[in-house]
Design a protein around this motif. Structure first.
Motif, PDB file in Angstrom:
ATOM      1  N   ALA A  34      19.986   8.234   5.399  1.00  0.00           N
ATOM      2  CA  ALA A  34      20.650   7.653   4.155  1.00  0.00           C
ATOM      3  C   ALA A  34      19.732   7.505   2.903  1.00  0.00           C
ATOM      4  CB  ALA A  34      20.499   5.673   4.432  1.00  0.00           C
ATOM      5  N   MET A  38      21.348   9.176  -2.116  1.00  0.00           N
ATOM      6  CA  MET A  38      21.217   8.160  -2.459  1.00  0.00           C
ATOM      7  C   MET A  38      20.250   7.733  -3.420  1.00  0.00           C
ATOM      8  SD  MET A  38      22.244   4.455  -0.555  1.00  0.00           S
ATOM      9  CE  MET A  38      20.452   4.098   0.222  1.00  0.00           C
ATOM     10  N   THR A  65      28.254  -1.294  -3.917  1.00  0.00           N
ATOM     11  CA  THR A  65      28.329   0.276  -3.764  1.00  0.00           C
ATOM     12  C   THR A  65      26.961   0.346  -3.318  1.00  0.00           C
ATOM     13  OG1 THR A  65      27.540   0.998  -5.665  1.00  0.00           O
ATOM     14  CG2 THR A  65      29.853   1.127  -5.577  1.00  0.00           C
ATOM     15  N   SER A  66      26.266   1.501  -2.255  1.00  0.00           N
ATOM     16  CA  SER A  66      25.172   2.164  -1.835  1.00  0.00           C
ATOM     17  C   SER A  66      24.916   2.302  -2.908  1.00  0.00           C
ATOM     18  CB  SER A  66      25.439   3.068  -0.656  1.00  0.00           C
ATOM     19  OG  SER A  66      25.929   3.986  -1.596  1.00  0.00           O
ATOM     20  N   VAL A 197      21.859  -0.331   4.705  1.00  0.00           N
ATOM     21  CA  VAL A 197      22.025   0.726   5.630  1.00  0.00           C
ATOM     22  C   VAL A 197      23.116  -0.249   6.672  1.00  0.00           C
ATOM     23  CG1 VAL A 197      22.363   2.490   7.784  1.00  0.00           C
ATOM     24  CG2 VAL A 197      20.483   1.995   6.779  1.00  0.00           C
ATOM     25  N   LYS A 221      25.058   1.847   2.975  1.00  0.00           N
ATOM     26  CA  LYS A 221      25.384   3.119   2.942  1.00  0.00           C
ATOM     27  C   LYS A 221      25.944   3.814   3.971  1.00  0.00           C
ATOM     28  CE  LYS A 221      24.664   7.727   1.661  1.00  0.00           C
ATOM     29  NZ  LYS A 221      25.268   7.605   0.733  1.00  0.00           N
TER      30      LYS A 221
END
Length: 226
Positions: A34, A38, A65-66, A197, A221
């Motif tokens: 992840a 990111m 959002t991630s 995650v 994520k």
């Protein structure tokens, strides 16, 4: 890969050695998976595009959002006050756990509420929703503030308030290599950088992974492992 040429879902790939960061870590594969893009995108957006500084206020538009969750966590660790938005009131705890000091329910027109809760507006805005909310995000920004995004068919004279800047971030290999991933991985291991995650999928489950992403159900994520 996945931008200039196809191959984002290849089982194996070969990249130039000069575009690889070697990390010393004991993180599990899903968490480590992840981290790469990111953290690069979140960090680069904050400190390259928005030029964030300690003591400033940041609005993360699209906070669940991630990238939004990671940006909030990184910003908080740098002494930045984070305001995050969501359309789902059940996500408030998630946002605060990830670093947000203020959570605002987003109905598409939040400028007045942001100004009310931040004494006149924020210093910087990380716009992660897109064209539908950018114009409102510009109105959330103090004089001499910066908003990160890009937009087609855009009339700057009518949209951007006087003395507010609009910028963007597009991280390539050079930006990736300058991202302090080892430092942030160590913070994750120490529990000082909360990375969410949402769910891990296998490569043959990629359709369901996309469906979850498009429906914004992950709460963090999405990671795809071989």
């Amino acid at each position: 890969m996945g931008r200039a040429f196809d191959g984002g879902y290849a089982e194996y790939t070969c990249v130039p050695a000069g575009q690889i960061q070697k990390l010393k870590t004991k993180l599990e594969g899903d968490v480590l998976g992840a981290c790469g893009e990111m953290l690069q995108t979140a960090y680069g957006s904050l400190f390259n595009s928005l030029q964030m500084k300690k003591g400033e206020t940041l609005l993360v538009r699209g906070g669940t959002t991630s990238i939004g969750l990671a940006a909030a966590a990184i910003a908080k660790n740098h002494g930045i006050t984070v305001v995050s938005t969501t359309r789902n009131p059940k996500r408030e705890e998630l946002l605060k756990k990830s670093g947000a000091s203020i959570v605002i329910l987003d109905d598409g027109n939040i400028a007045e509420e942001v100004k009310k809760q931040t004494n006149g507006g924020v210093n910087k805005v990380l716009e992660l929703i897109g064209t539908t909310s950018l114009l409102d995000s510009l109105q959330c920004t103090q004089s001499h503030g910066i908003v990160s995004w890009s937009l087609k068919e855009f009339s700057p004279m009518g949209a951007i308030p006087v003395s507010v800047c609009l910028t963007m971030y597009d991280g390539g290999p050079k930006a990736f290599m300058s991202t302090p991933l080892q430092e942030m991985v160590e913070q994750i291991e120490a529990g000082t950088l909360p990375i969410q995650v949402g769910k891990t999928f296998k490569l043959d489950e990629i359709v369901e992974a996309h469906r979850m992403m498009e429906e914004n159900r992950a709460g963090g994520k999405i990671v795809v492992l071989p």
